[in-house]
Write an enzyme that holds these catalytic residues in place. Structure first.
Site, mmCIF file in Angstrom:
data_model
loop_
_atom_site.group_PDB
_atom_site.id
_atom_site.type_symbol
_atom_site.label_atom_id
_atom_site.label_comp_id
_atom_site.label_asym_id
_atom_site.label_seq_id
_atom_site.Cartn_x
_atom_site.Cartn_y
_atom_site.Cartn_z
ATOM 1 C CB THR A 1 -6.821 22.223 -10.008
ATOM 2 O OG1 THR A 1 -7.544 21.851 -8.817
ATOM 3 C CG2 THR A 1 -7.677 21.898 -11.217
ATOM 4 C CB THR B 1 -0.936 0.020 1.218
ATOM 5 O OG1 THR B 1 -1.769 1.159 1.126
ATOM 6 C CG2 THR B 1 -0.190 0.076 2.502
#
Length: 473
Positions: A473, A241
């Site tokens: 963004t 992970t």
């Protein structure tokens, strides 16, 4: 007329006012690298780090919006290491995953000198060009450490990347920054913390831990273990992970390093969930340089191996739990413990199913003791043995963090008269444990067996959606 709109910063993001369309964009713009007050307690003010390891972080500007914060990390050993790693099971394995696998396979887990990490771009699903970029990162570190290989397939540095998928790295920026990071290598706490910061993306705080311990064969010798990890979203592991780098100065043979790490990861990084997504880049690596001396751990039957297994697993669990505590938009840290299962594997599947349930996670965010959602998740758990879940034997309770008596919700398939006021008080706390008993509940009948599975997860909030809606963004 002059605007009177106000802005506020929460957890490193700027809260925006309502738009002209009446929509709210809660936490859409990264404000700075300041750490939220509620997270400060998880950052160590000092540490004891393994001998012979040097680390650094430097700024490359992988994302154009990052104009000053470190986004390239180096973790190097002064001497060659034994190394092992576990990787994502996602079919779209990122270029750095492929390169690191190749490095370990070619060298058979020996002669590894370090790890290079960039944040801001995952270098995943980037074709042959992305693969070459990852190889160049590995080769550049080897060049800086004075161990260049004439064979480009035989480098000694592992590579990790994290960030946006499907975009090529600004490789020149990174290659130009690696020598700078190398010149800044140090062994002090500040250097380790800077490196831990450099691997962060939407994380609100760097995740770094260190431990000192002894082993049975050398009770008077101090050994050290340090680790850093990153992750706040796209977290539901399968074989590994996130990104995690663990370093120790214990002498460990490569032949036993892999089972050590696999055992630890299966009970730590493979037992956490934030959003149910498994990344293309998940990697956890363990490096052992033996700089502290003493007997080398060479067999899985030795007392040192048994002790090291416990130490490493507990350490990895602590690191993995930091990831959950930094889940994107999370307000709760939840432990789900499934007891009295016929097998550990089945208990873990059920715990995982509860941890992944959006309905469970949103109920916890809303401080709603809607235990029916927990029962629903238990009931649809897939791949468990027939007869593992018997409604008439199943019990569920909330375990408060203050040590007070469990709040019983269901006992042997029969609903309890729940004290809603007490339930609300329990759910006000940041930490909560959900206990599922598949055996006899309070009757004491162990029934199906005594195996246990544990998962750690967080809740879902409005902020999780907004953070991920604005991720690129």
């Amino acid at each position: 007329m002059k605007s009177t709109q106000s802005f506020s910063a929460v957890a490193g993001f700027v809260r925006l006012p309502k738009s002209s369309l009446g929509q709210v964009r809660y936490y859409s713009i990264l404000k700075d690298m300041s750490i939220p007050a509620s997270k400060q307690k998880f950052i160590p003010s000092s540490g004891t780090y393994p001998k012979g390891f040097l680390v650094a972080g430097a700024h490359a500007g992988v994302k154009e919006s990052n104009t000053r914060f470190p986004d390239v990390a180096l973790i190097c050993s002064e001497t060659p290491c034994s190394a092992a790693a576990v990787f994502t099971a996602n079919k779209f394995q990122a270029a750095p995953v492929q390169v690191s696998k190749q490095v370990l396979e070619t060298r058979q887990g020996t002669g590894i000198r370090g790890v290079v990490v960039n944040s801001g771009c995952a270098n995943a699903v980037t074709g042959k060009g992305g693969l070459e970029d990852a190889k160049m990162m590995s080769a550049k570190v080897d060049e800086c450490t004075g161990t260049p290989s004439a064979d480009p397939q035989n480098t000694s540095t592992l590579v990790m990347s994290t960030g946006v998928i499907g975009q090529r790295l600004p490789i020149k920026k990174i290659l130009d920054t690696i020598p700078t990071a190398h010149s800044n290598l140090a062994s002090n706490h500040s250097a380790w913390l800077t490196a831990a910061r450099a691997i962060c993306t939407t994380d609100t705080f760097p995740k770094l831990l260190s431990r000192t311990f002894t082993l049975p064969s050398s009770p008077n010798r101090a050994y050290h273990l340090a680790g850093m990890t990153k992750g706040a979203g796209m977290i539901h592991p399968n074989m590994a992970t996130l990104l995690g780098i663990l370093c120790t100065d214990v002498p460990i043979s490569p032949s036993v390093l892999n089972p050590l790490l696999t055992h630890a990861v299966s009970r730590s990084f493979n037992s956490i969930s934030i959003d149910g997504d498994t990344s293309t880049n998940d990697t956890v690596a363990l490096l052992a340089n033996g700089a502290a001396g003493g007997e080398t751990i060479t067999t899985t039957s030795s007392p040192d191996y048994t002790a090291m297994q416990t130490i490493l697993t507990n350490f990895a669990q602590s690191l993995a739990q930091l990831v959950v505590r930094d889940g994107e938009g999370a307000t709760k840290f939840v432990t789900v413990r499934v007891r009295n299962s016929p097998s550990h594997a089945d208990a873990k599947v059920i715990a995982s199913t509860i941890a992944r349930s959006p309905l469970v996670k949103t109920a916890l965010y809303g401080k709603d003791a809607n235990w029916g959602r927990i029962l629903c998740a238990i009931g649809y758990s897939q791949g468990i043995a027939e007869g593992t879940v018997v409604p008439e034997r199943t019990s569920v309770s909330f375990k408060p963090v203050d040590g007070s008596e469990e709040l019983k919700l269901l006992v042997n398939g029969e609903p309890e008269a729940v004290d809603e006021e007490r339930a609300a008080r329990i759910l006000q706390d940041e930490d909560l444990e959900i206990v599922v008993d598949l055996g006899g509940g309070e009757k004491g009948d162990k029934g199906l067996g005594g195996e246990e599975g544990v998962y750690w997860f967080c809740d879902f909030s409005h902020e999780y959606v907004t953070i991920n809606g604005d991720y690129r963004t």
